[in-house]
Design a protein around this motif. Structure first.
Motif, PDB file in Angstrom:
ATOM      1  N   LEU A  99      16.369  -6.267   5.298  1.00  0.00           N
ATOM      2  CA  LEU A  99      16.639  -7.139   6.433  1.00  0.00           C
ATOM      3  C   LEU A  99      15.390  -7.955   6.809  1.00  0.00           C
ATOM      4  O   LEU A  99      14.272  -7.463   6.653  1.00  0.00           O
ATOM      5  CB  LEU A  99      17.080  -6.303   7.634  1.00  0.00           C
ATOM      6  CG  LEU A  99      18.459  -5.657   7.504  1.00  0.00           C
ATOM      7  CD1 LEU A  99      18.696  -4.682   8.657  1.00  0.00           C
ATOM      8  CD2 LEU A  99      19.558  -6.707   7.486  1.00  0.00           C
ATOM      9  N   PRO A 100      15.561  -9.210   7.224  1.00  0.00           N
ATOM     10  CA  PRO A 100      16.819  -9.867   7.586  1.00  0.00           C
ATOM     11  C   PRO A 100      17.517 -10.612   6.459  1.00  0.00           C
ATOM     12  O   PRO A 100      18.572 -11.198   6.683  1.00  0.00           O
ATOM     13  CB  PRO A 100      16.369 -10.859   8.658  1.00  0.00           C
ATOM     14  CG  PRO A 100      15.010 -11.290   8.202  1.00  0.00           C
ATOM     15  CD  PRO A 100      14.382 -10.050   7.607  1.00  0.00           C
ATOM     16  N   TYR A 101      16.925 -10.605   5.232  1.00  0.00           N
ATOM     17  CA  TYR A 101      17.471 -11.423   4.151  1.00  0.00           C
ATOM     18  C   TYR A 101      18.307 -10.634   3.149  1.00  0.00           C
ATOM     19  O   TYR A 101      18.771 -11.186   2.162  1.00  0.00           O
ATOM     20  CB  TYR A 101      16.333 -12.153   3.438  1.00  0.00           C
ATOM     21  CG  TYR A 101      15.554 -13.067   4.354  1.00  0.00           C
ATOM     22  CD1 TYR A 101      16.209 -14.041   5.096  1.00  0.00           C
ATOM     23  CD2 TYR A 101      14.179 -12.945   4.489  1.00  0.00           C
ATOM     24  CE1 TYR A 101      15.506 -14.883   5.939  1.00  0.00           C
ATOM     25  CE2 TYR A 101      13.469 -13.789   5.332  1.00  0.00           C
ATOM     26  CZ  TYR A 101      14.135 -14.750   6.055  1.00  0.00           C
ATOM     27  OH  TYR A 101      13.448 -15.590   6.906  1.00  0.00           O
TER      28      TYR A 101
ATOM     29  N   TYR B 289      22.760 -11.199  18.164  1.00  0.00           N
ATOM     30  CA  TYR B 289      22.051  -9.977  17.784  1.00  0.00           C
ATOM     31  C   TYR B 289      22.006  -9.125  19.048  1.00  0.00           C
ATOM     32  O   TYR B 289      22.331  -9.621  20.144  1.00  0.00           O
ATOM     33  CB  TYR B 289      20.658 -10.289  17.222  1.00  0.00           C
ATOM     34  CG  TYR B 289      19.845 -11.270  18.023  1.00  0.00           C
ATOM     35  CD1 TYR B 289      19.006 -10.834  19.052  1.00  0.00           C
ATOM     36  CD2 TYR B 289      19.917 -12.636  17.765  1.00  0.00           C
ATOM     37  CE1 TYR B 289      18.270 -11.733  19.809  1.00  0.00           C
ATOM     38  CE2 TYR B 289      19.176 -13.546  18.518  1.00  0.00           C
ATOM     39  CZ  TYR B 289      18.359 -13.085  19.533  1.00  0.00           C
ATOM     40  OH  TYR B 289      17.634 -13.974  20.286  1.00  0.00           O
TER      41      TYR B 289
ATOM     42  N   VAL C  32      24.462 -10.791  13.620  1.00  0.00           N
ATOM     43  CA  VAL C  32      23.466 -11.240  12.643  1.00  0.00           C
ATOM     44  C   VAL C  32      22.361 -10.189  12.640  1.00  0.00           C
ATOM     45  O   VAL C  32      21.518 -10.162  13.540  1.00  0.00           O
ATOM     46  CB  VAL C  32      22.899 -12.622  13.019  1.00  0.00           C
ATOM     47  CG1 VAL C  32      21.881 -13.083  11.973  1.00  0.00           C
ATOM     48  CG2 VAL C  32      24.019 -13.640  13.168  1.00  0.00           C
TER      49      VAL C  32
ATOM     50  N   ASP D  11      26.972 -11.573   6.358  1.00  0.00           N
ATOM     51  CA  ASP D  11      26.216 -11.258   5.145  1.00  0.00           C
ATOM     52  C   ASP D  11      24.834 -11.919   5.236  1.00  0.00           C
ATOM     53  O   ASP D  11      24.732 -13.150   5.378  1.00  0.00           O
ATOM     54  CB  ASP D  11      26.977 -11.795   3.933  1.00  0.00           C
ATOM     55  CG  ASP D  11      26.389 -11.334   2.607  1.00  0.00           C
ATOM     56  OD1 ASP D  11      25.206 -10.944   2.577  1.00  0.00           O
ATOM     57  OD2 ASP D  11      27.114 -11.375   1.601  1.00  0.00           O
ATOM     58  N   PRO D  12      23.738 -11.154   5.170  1.00  0.00           N
ATOM     59  CA  PRO D  12      22.390 -11.742   5.242  1.00  0.00           C
ATOM     60  C   PRO D  12      22.093 -12.742   4.143  1.00  0.00           C
ATOM     61  O   PRO D  12      21.091 -13.454   4.205  1.00  0.00           O
ATOM     62  CB  PRO D  12      21.474 -10.511   5.126  1.00  0.00           C
ATOM     63  CG  PRO D  12      22.301  -9.367   5.596  1.00  0.00           C
ATOM     64  CD  PRO D  12      23.692  -9.683   5.136  1.00  0.00           C
ATOM     65  N   TYR D  13      22.952 -12.789   3.151  1.00  0.00           N
ATOM     66  CA  TYR D  13      22.814 -13.777   2.084  1.00  0.00           C
ATOM     67  C   TYR D  13      22.728 -15.196   2.662  1.00  0.00           C
ATOM     68  O   TYR D  13      21.998 -16.046   2.141  1.00  0.00           O
ATOM     69  CB  TYR D  13      24.018 -13.657   1.157  1.00  0.00           C
ATOM     70  CG  TYR D  13      23.982 -14.524  -0.076  1.00  0.00           C
ATOM     71  CD1 TYR D  13      23.299 -14.104  -1.218  1.00  0.00           C
ATOM     72  CD2 TYR D  13      24.644 -15.745  -0.125  1.00  0.00           C
ATOM     73  CE1 TYR D  13      23.280 -14.893  -2.358  1.00  0.00           C
ATOM     74  CE2 TYR D  13      24.626 -16.530  -1.253  1.00  0.00           C
ATOM     75  CZ  TYR D  13      23.944 -16.102  -2.371  1.00  0.00           C
ATOM     76  OH  TYR D  13      23.926 -16.880  -3.501  1.00  0.00           O
TER      77      TYR D  13
ATOM     78  N   HIS E 120      11.189 -17.264  10.613  1.00  0.00           N
ATOM     79  CA  HIS E 120      12.593 -17.027  10.326  1.00  0.00           C
ATOM     80  C   HIS E 120      13.437 -18.155  10.914  1.00  0.00           C
ATOM     81  O   HIS E 120      13.056 -18.770  11.915  1.00  0.00           O
ATOM     82  CB  HIS E 120      13.057 -15.687  10.915  1.00  0.00           C
ATOM     83  CG  HIS E 120      12.315 -14.505  10.396  1.00  0.00           C
ATOM     84  ND1 HIS E 120      12.245 -14.201   9.048  1.00  0.00           N
ATOM     85  CD2 HIS E 120      11.595 -13.538  11.043  1.00  0.00           C
ATOM     86  CE1 HIS E 120      11.538 -13.098   8.878  1.00  0.00           C
ATOM     87  NE2 HIS E 120      11.122 -12.684  10.072  1.00  0.00           N
TER      88      HIS E 120
ATOM     89  N   LEU F 106      21.553 -16.068   5.690  1.00  0.00           N
ATOM     90  CA  LEU F 106      20.239 -16.261   6.302  1.00  0.00           C
ATOM     91  C   LEU F 106      19.186 -16.476   5.219  1.00  0.00           C
ATOM     92  O   LEU F 106      18.268 -17.291   5.368  1.00  0.00           O
ATOM     93  CB  LEU F 106      19.872 -15.057   7.162  1.00  0.00           C
ATOM     94  CG  LEU F 106      18.600 -15.220   8.007  1.00  0.00           C
ATOM     95  CD1 LEU F 106      18.783 -16.295   9.063  1.00  0.00           C
ATOM     96  CD2 LEU F 106      18.211 -13.905   8.663  1.00  0.00           C
ATOM     97  N   GLN F 107      19.329 -15.733   4.132  1.00  0.00           N
ATOM     98  CA  GLN F 107      18.387 -15.877   3.014  1.00  0.00           C
ATOM     99  C   GLN F 107      18.388 -17.304   2.483  1.00  0.00           C
ATOM    100  O   GLN F 107      17.325 -17.907   2.271  1.00  0.00           O
ATOM    101  CB  GLN F 107      18.771 -14.903   1.893  1.00  0.00           C
ATOM    102  CG  GLN F 107      17.940 -15.068   0.629  1.00  0.00           C
ATOM    103  CD  GLN F 107      18.512 -14.284  -0.545  1.00  0.00           C
ATOM    104  OE1 GLN F 107      19.176 -13.272  -0.353  1.00  0.00           O
ATOM    105  NE2 GLN F 107      18.276 -14.757  -1.751  1.00  0.00           N
TER     106      GLN F 107
ATOM    107  N   PHE G 288      18.999  -8.653  12.083  1.00  0.00           N
ATOM    108  CA  PHE G 288      17.638  -9.051  11.737  1.00  0.00           C
ATOM    109  C   PHE G 288      16.765  -7.842  11.392  1.00  0.00           C
ATOM    110  O   PHE G 288      15.752  -7.979  10.719  1.00  0.00           O
ATOM    111  CB  PHE G 288      16.997  -9.810  12.900  1.00  0.00           C
ATOM    112  CG  PHE G 288      17.516 -11.212  13.063  1.00  0.00           C
ATOM    113  CD1 PHE G 288      17.020 -12.253  12.292  1.00  0.00           C
ATOM    114  CD2 PHE G 288      18.510 -11.491  13.984  1.00  0.00           C
ATOM    115  CE1 PHE G 288      17.504 -13.546  12.434  1.00  0.00           C
ATOM    116  CE2 PHE G 288      18.999 -12.776  14.139  1.00  0.00           C
ATOM    117  CZ  PHE G 288      18.492 -13.804  13.363  1.00  0.00           C
TER     118      PHE G 288
END
Length: 339
Positions: A89-91, A173, A194, A237-239, A263, A241-242, A196
């Motif tokens: 996390l977060p990615y 969050y 979300v 899905d952190p995807y 971030h 944010l990535q 983080f």
């Protein structure tokens, strides 16, 4: 008497011939219009998205991501196969799989509503929390969209004229969650977490299973009682944010040494997510006042100023430039010029 009857028949014949002549004239005119192409088709009953054009714009961004990727985690992502994530996390969710699996078992829901999924053309609007949306009376326009995305604890009640009254999903969050989610959301609003940090997932698990709350690890105390309906809860899905960080903002995903990490904000993440899911994306309420405007509020609600952003983990100028690039290629449209 016979003369009267004869006269009546004559008039009937004349009227019948006249009607046949009129019908023939209109039929022949219609045929000529179709033949020459001058006839115009009736206007469509609803606006249609130019999917080919929008797809080309999407491809020009070169994010190497498919619109078919699901927004939210589901049980099948972990139950039948091992979910390999290169990042924590977060990615990514590296090391968080057992915790996340228990959360998904408690929510048992991971999709968008079928009424939206089945649309041929999805129009979305991302409502930022910026001061610039005030006094533009965009509420009615915002409510016309299929998907209305709001951020964190931005209120709706009392601000409907400017920000609308409907909410399809709210990204948040724990520190930005409403204690009472029904206060500023619709009953069927999706509450999209979300994550983080590890504490974010742990907080949601404790809420779902009514476990003892852990208060450490938050910069602000999150709700200890949260009345959201479990079937309306989703985990993003952190995807996304990535890719918001690496593809859109060109941020290094791993901080080096003592360098302060950067971030994406929830707002720019929501825009990127909408680009993955929607055919047409509008935005409003984005933008911050200049550094010289230290007393101007940064939100359309409350009195927080730019001073609060001094030590944030966000690069606001970088995000402003990214939104401008998206606008320039037509991938997004601003609903007002002061965003």
């Amino acid at each position: 008497m016979k003369m009267c009857q004869t006269g009546t028949k004559t008039w009937c014949i004349r009227i019948t011939l006249l009607m046949l002549l009129i019908i023939f004239f209109y039929c022949f005119s219609y045929y000529l219009q179709r033949k020459t192409g001058s006839i115009k088709p009736p206007p469509p009953s609803r606006p249609m998205c130019d999917k080919w054009r929008m797809q080309n714009r999407w491809e020009s961004l070169k994010f190497n991501i498919t619109r078919k990727r699901k927004l939210f985690f589901g049980m099948e992502d972990f139950f039948w196969r091992q979910h390999n994530s290169a990042f924590g996390l977060p990615y990514g969710i590296k090391g968080m799989e057992p915790l996340l699996l228990k959360i998904l078992a408690g929510t048992n829901s991971f999709k968008m509503p079928e009424s939206i999924e089945n649309l041929e053309c999805r129009t979305c609007v991302v409502i930022g929390n910026g001061f610039g949306i005030r006094n533009h009376s965009l509420g009615a326009i915002i409510d016309e969209h299929h998907v209305i995305i709001r951020l964190n604890d931005a209120p709706v009640r009392g601000y409907e004229q400017d920000v609308g009254s409907k909410t399809t999903m709210r990204l948040f969050y724990p520190e930005s969650a409403f204690y009472n989610p029904n206060l500023h959301n619709d009953p069927d609003t999706l509450q999209v977490l979300v994550p983080f940090k590890q504490q974010d997932l742990r907080w949601l698990k404790e809420i779902l299973y009514n476990e003892k709350r852990m208060r450490k690890g938050f910069w602000k105390p999150p709700p200890q009682i949260w009345t959201a309906t479990s079937s309306q809860i989703r985990v993003l899905d952190p995807y996304f944010l990535q890719h918001t960080a690496s593809k859109l903002l060109k941020i290094q995903l791993t901080s080096r040494g003592k360098q302060k990490p950067i971030h994406p904000t929830t707002g720019i993440l929501a825009v990127f997510m909408a680009l993955n899911y929607c055919d047409e994306v509008h935005v409003a309420g984005f933008g911050y006042p200049g550094d010289q405007n230290v007393k101007q509020p940064i939100h359309y609600y409350g009195s927080t100023t730019m001073k609060s952003m001094k030590n944030s983990y966000h690069d606001l100028s970088q995000e402003t430039e990214a939104l401008k690039r998206l606008e320039d290629i037509g991938a997004i449209k601003f609903l007002h010029h002061n965003s």
